[in-house]
Enzyme design. Structure first.
Site, mmCIF file in Angstrom:
data_model
loop_
_atom_site.group_PDB
_atom_site.id
_atom_site.type_symbol
_atom_site.label_atom_id
_atom_site.label_comp_id
_atom_site.label_asym_id
_atom_site.label_seq_id
_atom_site.Cartn_x
_atom_site.Cartn_y
_atom_site.Cartn_z
ATOM 1 N N CYS A 79 0.819 -1.202 0.000
ATOM 2 C CA CYS A 79 0.000 0.000 0.000
ATOM 3 C C CYS A 79 0.869 1.274 0.000
ATOM 4 O O CYS A 79 1.499 1.564 -1.003
ATOM 5 C CB CYS A 79 -0.986 -0.029 1.169
ATOM 6 N N HIS B 282 -3.927 -5.072 -0.076
ATOM 7 C CA HIS B 282 -3.580 -5.624 1.241
ATOM 8 C C HIS B 282 -3.616 -7.149 1.224
ATOM 9 O O HIS B 282 -4.689 -7.747 1.365
ATOM 10 C CB HIS B 282 -4.544 -5.103 2.315
ATOM 11 N N GLU C 20 -2.709 -9.053 3.499
ATOM 12 C CA GLU C 20 -3.084 -9.543 4.834
ATOM 13 C C GLU C 20 -4.595 -9.424 5.058
ATOM 14 O O GLU C 20 -5.107 -9.847 6.104
ATOM 15 C CB GLU C 20 -2.329 -8.768 5.917
#
Length: 381
Positions: free
Chosen positions: A246, A331, A333
């Site tokens: 990001c 992202h 995650e």
């Protein structure tokens, strides 16, 4: 209590207030997630923003202790169509209203969030003021006009001190530009020895930690507001494998000579399709960003585009042609969102291991002897 949201174009929304009383100014943005409002509230990348949830019912499963992505929320306001006061979920420990009250965040409900989202999509994100006070509209417009948006969000959200999450495998230095807990969670799940450092940590300070790889985290705001981070990354590039996420992706691009620009209304939600160019596969990703790497600026650099957004064709991934370094705009995650892209953490660790094989370290005893020999020669002079 009544609450009002005034946009800088003069559009006024009047609804019911919840959470804290007061007022705040921020950039008004929207998130398209159906679930994950607790993770949205606690994502440091929303620092300085008034977040609108497009899904009409928010708060129905409450707030729990486990789903926070940072130690506290950093948003400047929360906008929903309907606010559920009595959540129904066995994990719920308290309500969204209680969370906002605890951290002094103003919320507004019972407004037409579909209309607000259409305005932001058509005209772009804009400054707004959210208040539960009884000020006149002229006073709100004056306050809105004289208030500047934050430019120091990274410093506000980054850790102030170094801390570690010990592991038995690769040592990863996680540079915290406003990191979500999910990044640390993914690294520790793989047995990594993670050292988290503040956003202004210098390249020499990172070198003294003897990392095997460097993770550049997500974070809020304009990447050009943290030029020191760009210089640090540029200094470390080629010395250690690097993986940016990001804001870390944008900083990595700037360090390699590319440029960034602001998107009209950004990408925020858990359902953004991204195409991996090498395989042709499409991944559904979680995203939260308002800036992008300019495609034309990559030409002439050592960067290669690896992923693109299937909606607007903006750059979603980069890798360095020479050095072991890559980044993604989304992202991996998740939290909230799909886990399609969590394999990127495994790819990062594979890169670290391949780099060690290709560039074996000299024995530490030899390094120490050479250092001592140099110090002795210097002392004799």
């Amino acid at each position: 209590m009544q609450a009002r949201l005034l946009l800088e174009d003069g559009t006024l929304f009047t609804g019911q207030g919840f959470g804290a009383e007061g007022g705040s100014v921020g950039e008004v943005v929207f998130n398209t997630g159906i679930t994950g409002y607790q993770e949205v509230l606690s994502d440091p990348s929303y620092c300085g923003q008034i977040v609108t949830m497009t899904f009409p019912l928010i708060g129905n499963y409450g707030i729990n202790r486990d789903d926070f992505e940072s130690i506290r929320p950093y948003i400047h306001g929360f906008v929903v169509r309907r606010h559920e006061t009595v959540p129904s979920n066995w994990r719920a420990q308290y309500t969204i209203d209680q969370l906002l009250k605890e951290y002094g965040i103003v919320g507004i409900s019972d407004i037409d969030t579909r209309m607000l989202t259409r305005i932001l999509r058509q005209h772009g994100t804009m400054k707004g003021i959210l208040t539960t006070g009884n000020e006149r509209i002229e006073e709100l417009k004056e306050r809105l006009g004289t208030s500047a948006l934050l430019r120091d969000q990274v410093a506000r959200t980054s850790t102030k001190s170094v801390f570690s999450s010990p592991g038995e495998k690769e040592r990863i230095v996680l540079v915290d530009y406003g990191a979500k807990s999910g990044i640390l969670r993914e690294l520790t799940k793989r047995g990594c020895d993670v050292v988290v450092v503040p956003q202004d940590t210098t390249a020499d300070e990172i070198r003294r930690l003897h990392p095997d790889g460097i993770q550049l985290s997500n974070g809020p705001g304009d990447p050009k507001d943290v030029p020191h981070a760009v210089e640090t990354i540029r200094s470390l590039l080629g010395e250690y494998p690097i993986f940016g996420i990001c804001l870390g992706h944008q900083l990595f691009a700037l360090a390699c000579g590319a440029d960034t620009d602001k998107l009209k209304f950004g990408h925020r939600g858990g359902n953004h399709p991204v195409k991996e160019l090498e395989s042709g596969r499409c991944f559904i990703t979680s995203q939260n960003h308002g800036y992008t790497v300019k495609e034309e600026s990559v030409v002439g650099t050592e960067l290669e585009v690896t992923h693109i957004n299937n909606n607007d064709k903006t750059i979603e991934g980069l890798k360095h042609k020479t050095y072991p370094a890559f980044s993604v705009q989304y992202h991996p995650e998740a939290a909230p969102g799909p886990y399609d892209s969590s394999y990127l953490f495994d790819r990062f660790l594979e890169m670290i291991r391949d780099n060690k094989i290709a560039n074996p370290e000299r024995p530490r005893q030899a390094q120490l002897s050479e250092t001592l020999r140099g110090e002795l020669q210097y002392a004799q002079k």
